[in-house]
Scaffold this active site. Structure first.
Site, PDB file in Angstrom:
ATOM      1  CB  SER A  60      -3.550   2.757   2.308  1.00  0.00           C
ATOM      2  OG  SER A  60      -3.587   2.072   0.868  1.00  0.00           O
ATOM      3  CG  HIS A  65       4.237  -6.154  -1.173  1.00  0.00           C
ATOM      4  ND1 HIS A  65       4.544  -5.092  -1.695  1.00  0.00           N
ATOM      5  CD2 HIS A  65       3.016  -6.796  -1.557  1.00  0.00           C
ATOM      6  CE1 HIS A  65       3.337  -4.628  -2.376  1.00  0.00           C
ATOM      7  NE2 HIS A  65       2.521  -5.499  -2.200  1.00  0.00           N
ATOM      8  CE  LYS A  73      -3.355  -0.949  -0.612  1.00  0.00           C
ATOM      9  NZ  LYS A  73      -3.554  -1.683  -2.181  1.00  0.00           N
ATOM     10  CE1 TYR A  79       0.356   6.780  -2.909  1.00  0.00           C
ATOM     11  CE2 TYR A  79       0.153   9.030  -1.727  1.00  0.00           C
ATOM     12  CZ  TYR A  79      -0.183   7.783  -2.465  1.00  0.00           C
ATOM     13  OH  TYR A  79      -1.716   8.137  -2.683  1.00  0.00           O
ATOM     14  CG  MET A 136      -3.040   4.915 -12.940  1.00  0.00           C
ATOM     15  SD  MET A 136      -1.782   4.667 -11.926  1.00  0.00           S
ATOM     16  CE  MET A 136      -2.132   3.157 -11.148  1.00  0.00           C
ATOM     17  CG  PHE A 171      -6.255   8.724  -7.648  1.00  0.00           C
ATOM     18  CD1 PHE A 171      -5.726   7.713  -6.819  1.00  0.00           C
ATOM     19  CD2 PHE A 171      -7.655   8.867  -7.674  1.00  0.00           C
ATOM     20  CE1 PHE A 171      -6.620   6.909  -6.226  1.00  0.00           C
ATOM     21  CE2 PHE A 171      -8.316   8.115  -6.739  1.00  0.00           C
ATOM     22  CZ  PHE A 171      -8.035   7.033  -6.245  1.00  0.00           C
ATOM     23  CG  ASP A 172      -9.504  11.655 -10.912  1.00  0.00           C
ATOM     24  OD1 ASP A 172      -9.372  10.984  -9.808  1.00  0.00           O
ATOM     25  OD2 ASP A 172      -9.384  12.861 -11.052  1.00  0.00           O
TER      26      ASP A 172
END
Ligand code: A3P
Length: 296
Positions: A140, A110, A48, A196, A235, A232-233
């Site tokens: 998240s 991860h 995340k 991030y 994706m 973001f939008d």
């Protein structure tokens, strides 16, 4: 005829000192014996932290011009295999990676740094690590565990937050993860450590860092295109990046592309939880120089 049942939610157990679930340890020997190639690129993250974001960015930077565009037909988890995944409903990550014919191969993990198969180090592969501030990362992860049947039960938010601080999460402690990879960076120059929050703040600058690390020189037009596609939008709308094709997730509970914000933790932490968290954080992060921003 009923649909194939979702796999049962796994329990956490201690695996070489790290909390894990069997879906990511059952293929251990094959994962550890994985043969990396010198031009493989490993994308490593704590869950995340922005894995999908950076995977998609790298895939577009390398293969965005391919025709037909592979990003139009292949979901991100097939373009960038997840090395340690070994879950009944899905092909093992190692197998997917071995079958890849594109070069370079982009591979996701991860794992905490000490679990990375040795051939990645022997082949001196480039590694892009992405880290996210602990508070947003915890929020998240909480929503992810609520909706993902391949993960342990989330429990309620207070108990989840407690477990997060104790490192009782799949892939272990966030603190150990970000610190372990940060220490590695000091000794292994082919490791790029991204945050991030930096990506959210200034994608142009961060894409420059990524490109110079990878030795890529996209044209202005290509850069612009990649930048648009990793928003973001974009994706969230894109079925090849939003995990809507991945059956173990229940989007009625929470979508994979949830908020994509820095600072959403403020909508979850109580004042008391925040104070207690900060105190613990100080202690756990005393012995490292890695720094995070919880707002931008
Ligand atoms: P939230 O749950 O806070 O929304 P990972 O890919 O490592 O599983 O991380 C998922 C998190 O990254 C989710 O965070 C998701 O919304 C966020 N994310 C994915 N793509 C993003 C993008 N293009 N911009 C900002 N955040 C993104």
């Amino acid at each position: 005829q009923t649909e194939t049942a979702a796999p049962p939610r796994p329990e956490l157990f201690d695996f070489h000192g790290v909390s894990m679930t069997h879906y990511f340890t059952d293929n251990w020997d094959n994962v550890q014996n994985f043969q990396a190639k010198p031009d493989d690129i490993l994308i490593a993250t704590y869950p995340k932290a922005g894995t999908t974001w950076v995977c998609h960015m790298l895939d577009l930077l390398y293969f965005g011009k391919s025709s037909p565009k592979r990003g139009d037909s292949l979901p991100i988890y097939e373009r960038v295999p997840f090395l340690e995944i070994y879950i009944p409903v899905f092909a093992p990550g190692v197998e997917l990676a071995e079958k890849m014919t594109t070069s370079p191969r982009l591979i996701k993990t991860h794992f905490p740094v000490q679990f990375v198969p040795k051939s990645f180090w022997e082949q001196k592969c480039r590694i892009v690590y992405v880290a996210r501030n602990a508070k947003d990362n915890a929020v998240s992860y909480f929503h992810f565990d609520r909706m993902n049947n391949g993960q342990p039960e989330s429990g309620d938010w207070p108990s989840f937050l407690q477990r997060f601080q104790e490192g009782k999460m799949a892939w272990g402690s966030w603190y150990d993860h970000v610190k372990g990879w940060w220490e590695k960076k000091q000794a292994y120059p082919k490791l790029l450590y991204l945050h991030y929050e930096d990506l959210a703040e200034d994608m142009d600058r961060e894409m420059d860092r990524v490109c110079s690390f990878l030795g890529l020189c996209p044209t202005e037009e290509e850069r612009h295109q990649v930048k648009e596609e990793v928003q973001f939008d974009a994706m969230k709308k894109n079925s090849m990046t939003n995990y809507s094709t991945f059956s173990v997730m229940d989007f009625k509970i929470s979508p994979f592309m949830r908020k994509g914000k820095v600072g959403d933790w403020k909508n979850h932490f109580t004042v008391y939880q925040n104070e207690q968290f900060d105190k613990e954080y100080q202690k756990k992060m005393m012995n490292t120089t890695v720094r995070f921003r919880t707002e931008i």
